[in-house]
Write an enzyme that holds these catalytic residues in place. Structure first.
Site, short mmCIF file in Angstrom:
data_model
loop_
_atom_site.label_atom_id
_atom_site.label_comp_id
_atom_site.label_asym_id
_atom_site.label_seq_id
_atom_site.Cartn_x
_atom_site.Cartn_y
_atom_site.Cartn_z
N HIS A 26 -2.44 -6.44 0.06
CA HIS A 26 -2.58 -6.11 -1.36
C HIS A 26 -1.68 -6.98 -2.24
O HIS A 26 -1.40 -6.64 -3.38
CB HIS A 26 -2.29 -4.63 -1.60
CG HIS A 26 -3.37 -3.74 -1.07
ND1 HIS A 26 -3.23 -2.38 -0.92
CD2 HIS A 26 -4.63 -4.02 -0.62
CE1 HIS A 26 -4.35 -1.87 -0.41
NE2 HIS A 26 -5.21 -2.85 -0.22
N ILE A 52 3.70 -4.06 -1.47
CA ILE A 52 3.84 -5.26 -2.30
C ILE A 52 5.31 -5.57 -2.54
O ILE A 52 5.66 -6.36 -3.39
CB ILE A 52 3.12 -5.04 -3.65
CG1 ILE A 52 3.67 -3.76 -4.34
CG2 ILE A 52 1.61 -4.90 -3.45
CD1 ILE A 52 3.18 -3.56 -5.75
P1 NAD Z 1 -0.39 6.20 -0.47
O1 NAD Z 1 0.54 6.42 -1.60
O2 NAD Z 1 -1.82 6.43 -0.63
O3 NAD Z 1 0.08 7.09 0.78
C1 NAD Z 1 1.36 7.09 1.28
C2 NAD Z 1 1.38 8.03 2.48
O4 NAD Z 1 2.69 7.99 3.05
C3 NAD Z 1 1.11 9.50 2.15
O5 NAD Z 1 0.12 9.99 3.04
C4 NAD Z 1 2.46 10.21 2.35
O6 NAD Z 1 2.32 11.51 2.88
C5 NAD Z 1 3.12 9.31 3.35
N1 NAD Z 1 4.57 9.24 3.28
C6 NAD Z 1 5.38 9.22 2.17
N2 NAD Z 1 6.67 9.04 2.53
C7 NAD Z 1 6.68 8.97 3.89
C8 NAD Z 1 7.70 8.78 4.86
N3 NAD Z 1 8.99 8.64 4.51
N4 NAD Z 1 7.36 8.74 6.17
C9 NAD Z 1 6.06 8.92 6.55
N5 NAD Z 1 5.04 9.09 5.68
C10 NAD Z 1 5.35 9.11 4.37
O7 NAD Z 1 -0.11 4.71 0.00
P2 NAD Z 1 -0.96 3.69 0.84
O8 NAD Z 1 -1.77 4.35 1.88
O9 NAD Z 1 -0.04 2.62 1.20
O10 NAD Z 1 -2.03 3.04 -0.15
C11 NAD Z 1 -2.04 3.00 -1.52
C12 NAD Z 1 -1.60 1.75 -2.25
O11 NAD Z 1 -0.29 1.91 -2.67
C13 NAD Z 1 -1.58 0.46 -1.56
O12 NAD Z 1 -2.58 -0.31 -2.11
C14 NAD Z 1 -0.22 -0.20 -1.90
O13 NAD Z 1 -0.47 -1.50 -2.36
C15 NAD Z 1 0.29 0.64 -3.00
N6 NAD Z 1 1.72 0.92 -3.16
C16 NAD Z 1 2.67 0.13 -2.61
C17 NAD Z 1 4.01 0.45 -2.76
C18 NAD Z 1 5.05 -0.45 -2.16
O14 NAD Z 1 4.83 -1.65 -2.05
N7 NAD Z 1 6.18 0.10 -1.73
C19 NAD Z 1 4.38 1.59 -3.47
C20 NAD Z 1 3.38 2.38 -4.05
C21 NAD Z 1 2.04 2.04 -3.88
#
Ligand code: NAD
Length: 254
Positions: free
Chosen positions: A122, A104
């Site tokens: 999302h 997001i």
């Molecule tokens: P998640 O938090 O469920 O999973 C993130 C995954 O990324 C984990 O499996 C972790 O091991 C892996 N990971 C973390 N850092 C990494 C890296 N540098 N390189 C490779 N892998 C890495 O997130 P998701 O699957 O995206 O889903 C969950 C929800 O989180 C989504 O609905 C999203 O909208 C929301 N979200 C978004 C943000 C953002 O916009 N940046 C941040 C937090 C959560």
């Protein structure tokens, strides 16, 4: 051949590739993910931030906006990392059909990928809209109001305003999910980057691509439920692995 070389070769050969990304693609930009050991859910209880709680009471809305006010500076100040720039390079090389992202934060657009090529399934934290009349607000303006002491900002019409993100319990924008599924049905390669692949219906999209014959590549730090059906799984950081893949394609893309 190394895994990186296999994927670089697949990128060169694919007429159409799609990147599917999650929170892990932005951790290297300083935005924590949800489920890692230092993820957001270790400090905040997601059950307190559901859409139902937002609608149900002023207290629920105060909690939502308090969380949003604290997290916004991280998102507003975040810069794309080498993974986002590698994706932008694939776009410029004419390789990338689109990015389907659960994020997001708007960082693919900041890296130079046009908005119409980024499907934010999302939603986006950069927009705020009124749930009653649909009026849009700039997130920066809402942040100013929150920092000036407003606890629950409201629309000029009196309606509730909310970030244009899909909260837990909030209906998904199913038209966008269907659009994402349409984009993957004939792609030769679907590359997942930084997603736990545990949030549905978004996590179904890579499955659809695989079932329709796409090569499925997963780049993630930790195992995902889709690993067993993937053609290649690379355990590594998106910000390191994607630039390596792009570097490996250079000869073929030139
Ligand atoms: P998640 O938090 O469920 O999973 C993130 C995954 O990324 C984990 O499996 C972790 O091991 C892996 N990971 C973390 N850092 C990494 C890296 N540098 N390189 C490779 N892998 C890495 O997130 P998701 O699957 O995206 O889903 C969950 C929800 O989180 C989504 O609905 C999203 O909208 C929301 N979200 C978004 C943000 C953002 O916009 N940046 C941040 C937090 C959560």
């Amino acid at each position: 051949m190394t895994s990186i070389e296999i994927v670089a070769d697949a990128v060169v050969r694919a007429e159409k590739m799609v990147l599917f990304t999650g929170a892990g693609a932005s951790t290297e930009s300083g935005i924590p993910d949800f489920r890692s050991p230092r993820g957001i859910w270790t400090q905040t209880d997601p059950r307190q931030l559901t859409y139902q709680k937002f609608l149900a009471s002023e207290e629920g809305r105060e909690r939502f906006w308090d969380f949003s006010r604290r997290i916004w500076p991280l998102i507003a100040g975040a810069r794309p990392n080498p993974g986002h720039y590698a994706a932008a390079e694939l776009h410029r090389a004419g390789k990338l059909e689109c990015v389907i992202t659960q994020n997001i934060d708007g960082l693919y657009q900041k890296a130079g990928i046009p908005g119409e090529r980024v499907l934010e399934v999302h939603g986006s934290a950069r927009r705020v809209t009124c749930l009653e009349c649909g009026a849009p607000y700039r997130r920066e303006d809402i942040q100013r109001r929150l920092e000036n002491g407003e606890k629950v900002p409201r629309c000029r019409c009196g309606g509730l305003v909310k970030s244009a993100t899909v909260s837990f319990g909030q209906p998904m924008p199913m038209e966008l999910i269907r659009e994402a599924e349409r984009r993957v049905v004939d792609c030769g390669l679907l590359l997942v980057a930084g997603s736990s692949l545990s949030v549905y219906p978004a996590a179904r999209i890579p499955l659809t691509a695989r079932q329709r014959g796409a090569m499925l590549v997963i780049v993630n730090l930790t195992p995902t439920p889709h690993d067993r059906i993937a053609d290649v799984v690379i355990r590594g950081r998106v910000g390191e692995v994607l630039p390596q893949i792009v570097a490996g394609t250079k000869a073929g893309l030139a």
